[in-house]
Scaffold this motif. Structure first.
Motif, PDB file in Angstrom:
ATOM      1  N   SER A  95      27.763  35.369  39.870  1.00 49.61           N
ATOM      2  CA  SER A  95      27.552  34.653  41.128  1.00 49.61           C
ATOM      3  C   SER A  95      28.828  34.152  41.799  1.00 49.61           C
ATOM      4  N   ALA A  96      29.937  33.995  41.067  1.00 51.68           N
ATOM      5  CA  ALA A  96      31.124  33.375  41.653  1.00 51.68           C
ATOM      6  C   ALA A  96      31.689  34.133  42.861  1.00 51.68           C
ATOM      7  N   PRO A  97      31.909  35.447  42.786  1.00 47.73           N
ATOM      8  CA  PRO A  97      32.429  36.138  43.975  1.00 47.73           C
ATOM      9  C   PRO A  97      31.487  36.056  45.170  1.00 47.73           C
ATOM     10  N   GLY A 217      41.061  28.271  47.041  1.00 47.88           N
ATOM     11  CA  GLY A 217      42.472  28.533  47.289  1.00 47.88           C
ATOM     12  C   GLY A 217      43.310  28.422  46.032  1.00 47.88           C
ATOM     13  N   LYS A 218      42.945  27.501  45.142  1.00 48.69           N
ATOM     14  CA  LYS A 218      43.667  27.349  43.875  1.00 48.69           C
ATOM     15  C   LYS A 218      43.333  28.470  42.900  1.00 48.69           C
ATOM     16  N   ILE A 219      42.084  28.905  42.905  1.00 50.44           N
ATOM     17  CA  ILE A 219      41.661  29.953  41.980  1.00 50.44           C
ATOM     18  C   ILE A 219      42.200  31.311  42.398  1.00 50.44           C
ATOM     19  N   MET A 220      42.212  31.586  43.670  1.00 52.22           N
ATOM     20  CA  MET A 220      42.646  32.895  44.170  1.00 52.22           C
ATOM     21  C   MET A 220      43.588  32.714  45.361  1.00 52.22           C
ATOM     22  N   PRO A 221      44.822  32.266  45.106  1.00 57.95           N
ATOM     23  CA  PRO A 221      45.781  32.043  46.199  1.00 57.95           C
ATOM     24  C   PRO A 221      46.088  33.303  46.996  1.00 57.95           C
ATOM     25  N   ASP A 222      45.992  34.471  46.361  1.00 51.29           N
ATOM     26  CA  ASP A 222      46.244  35.720  47.081  1.00 51.29           C
ATOM     27  C   ASP A 222      45.213  35.948  48.178  1.00 51.29           C
ATOM     28  N   VAL A 223      43.987  35.504  47.938  1.00 51.11           N
ATOM     29  CA  VAL A 223      42.939  35.631  48.950  1.00 51.11           C
ATOM     30  C   VAL A 223      43.274  34.750  50.144  1.00 51.11           C
ATOM     31  N   SER A 251      33.945  40.083  37.225  1.00 53.68           N
ATOM     32  CA  SER A 251      32.778  40.752  36.653  1.00 53.68           C
ATOM     33  C   SER A 251      31.930  39.825  35.797  1.00 53.68           C
ATOM     34  N   TYR A 252      32.476  38.685  35.367  1.00 54.46           N
ATOM     35  CA  TYR A 252      31.668  37.833  34.510  1.00 54.46           C
ATOM     36  C   TYR A 252      31.755  36.346  34.866  1.00 54.46           C
ATOM     37  N   SER A 253      32.271  36.011  36.017  1.00 54.58           N
ATOM     38  CA  SER A 253      32.408  34.606  36.405  1.00 54.58           C
ATOM     39  C   SER A 253      31.163  34.122  37.132  1.00 54.58           C
ATOM     40  N   SER A 254      30.511  33.104  36.592  1.00 55.87           N
ATOM     41  CA  SER A 254      29.420  32.462  37.315  1.00 55.87           C
ATOM     42  C   SER A 254      29.983  31.268  38.058  1.00 55.87           C
ATOM     43  N   ILE A 255      29.349  30.912  39.154  1.00 56.32           N
ATOM     44  CA  ILE A 255      29.829  29.771  39.922  1.00 56.32           C
ATOM     45  C   ILE A 255      29.694  28.499  39.103  1.00 56.32           C
ATOM     46  N   ILE A 258      32.842  28.261  36.960  1.00 55.30           N
ATOM     47  CA  ILE A 258      34.009  28.010  37.815  1.00 55.30           C
ATOM     48  C   ILE A 258      34.064  26.538  38.206  1.00 55.30           C
ATOM     49  N   VAL A 259      32.939  25.993  38.658  1.00 53.05           N
ATOM     50  CA  VAL A 259      32.910  24.616  39.147  1.00 53.05           C
ATOM     51  C   VAL A 259      32.989  23.620  37.995  1.00 53.05           C
ATOM     52  N   LEU A 260      32.126  23.776  36.996  1.00 57.33           N
ATOM     53  CA  LEU A 260      32.007  22.769  35.958  1.00 57.33           C
ATOM     54  C   LEU A 260      33.151  22.790  34.953  1.00 57.33           C
TER      55      LEU A 260
END
Length: 365
Positions: A95-97, A217-223, A251-255, A258-260
């Motif tokens: 779900s993260a992406p 922005g911190k997780i994916m600064p390139d984006v 491929s395996y990151s859930s939101i 990422i958040v918690l």
């Protein structure tokens, strides 16, 4: 509190792109659980979620995130959804992406947005209380740069749920997050319940656009750099492509994780709306109506039970099932696939799904 007409900055993302492997074979790859009426209400899980969300959010501010192959299912079931509010993912990841792209899409459209993220496979017992709790959360994140999880009291040691340990209370029924444990063992889950410090993570999250954009922005600064480089010329589809290309461990990151686990200033709001995740046959059995022996039958299909207890049975319209001498089993037939297995391990059906796909072929999943 404001009514939904006044909540012009309130936005919702409904996640509807999963396969639902743990409810296979009733949930199939071509038509997974979110597009099925599993609760016998006459509305699918997606439709029921939309109905519930529309009581709080303006329709034009509700977005559906789904897999591209499910586009027609969504449009068929929600003809009232504005066409631009359907966000189709090119691949099925976690779900993260999907949430990252949807939040950036909304933040671009409304920098002052206050956003709710919700899965569409929930059973909500008290919808009026749900709406009140969501409105309370919206008011909170409108005034706070917090990442707010919605939690409910943990009542039994369910190993399929995530557990949030409450820290200090900060007001409005919100607490700091002391720890988070995803799908613990039974013994740990039992200890969590006994401690009285843990609540279940519902997968519902609230935040304002500035806060989530800062985290992404911190997780994916390139984006962030790529988006800034393109400026106003960049399209939403280009943002999606950049997110999928650059999102770490996409491929395996859930939101939830990422958040918690990576977020700062993460809080949890304790809610009382009565909740269950319809993620597997065991959870579905728990919320379905049952006979005197604890058997649940999906829909109004023809099922004859003899000497059987605590089972859940699902067969297609026009077919009959005769079940004798079983206790605590799943008996489910859909299309070309029948499954008969114990219903005491939420991960078992998912593993059988994978085994079937590898051994028998994709046509059976």
């Amino acid at each position: 509190m404001e009514n939904k007409q006044q909540r012009k900055n309130a936005y919702c993302i409904i996640l509807a792109g999963g396969i639902g492997r743990r409810l296979w074979p009733y949930s199939r790859q071509e038509k997974p659980k979110q597009f099925l009426d599993l609760l016998g209400t006459g509305r699918t899980l997606l439709q029921s979620t939309f109905d519930r969300i529309e009581k709080v959010f303006p329709r034009e501010n509700i977005f559906i995130s789904t897999f591209k192959d499910y586009r027609d299912h969504v449009l068929e079931q929600l003809p009232e959804l504005p066409a631009d509010n359907l966000l189709c993912e090119p691949v099925q990841l976690s779900s993260a992406p999907a949430v990252a792209w949807a939040c950036l899409h909304i933040a671009w459209r409304c920098p002052e947005a206050n956003i709710l993220v919700t899965p569409c496979d929930h059973f909500i017992q008290n919808e009026a209380q749900f709406c009140a709790d969501v409105e309370r959360g919206l008011d909170f994140v409108a005034q706070s740069d917090a990442l707010l999880a919605l939690g409910v009291p943990a009542t039994q040691p369910n190993t399929a749920y995530g557990y949030i340990q409450k820290g200090e209370e900060v007001g409005s029924g919100c607490y700091t997050v002391k720890s988070f444990t995803e799908k613990p063992s039974y013994d740990f889950a039992r200890r969590f319940i006994e401690s009285g410090e843990f609540i279940w993570n519902t997968g519902l999250f609230l935040w304002n656009a500035r806060t989530i954009s800062s985290l992404l922005g911190k997780i994916m600064p390139d984006v962030e750099e790529a988006i800034k480089a393109r400026g106003s010329q960049i399209s939403s589809d280009e943002v999606r492509g950049i997110v999928h290309r650059l999102f770490p461990t996409a491929s395996y990151s859930s939101i939830d994780l990422i958040v918690l686990e990576k977020g700062e200033n993460v809080l949890v709001q304790s809610c009382q709306f009565g909740w269950a995740d319809i993620g597997n046959w065991n959870d579905l059995h728990a919320v379905e109506k049952k006979d005197g022996e604890g058997n649940a039958i999906i829909g109004t299909h023809k099922v004859l039970l003899r000497g059987s207890a605590n089972n859940i049975v699902a067969v297609p319209e026009g077919m009959a099932a005769i079940v004798c001498g079983l206790e605590g089993y799943v008996v489910a037939l859909e299309g070309n696939t029948l499954i008969v297995c114990p219903n005491n391990d939420p991960s078992l059906v998912k593993q059988l799904y994978i085994d079937t796909q590898i051994t028998l072929g994709n046509e059976f999943v």
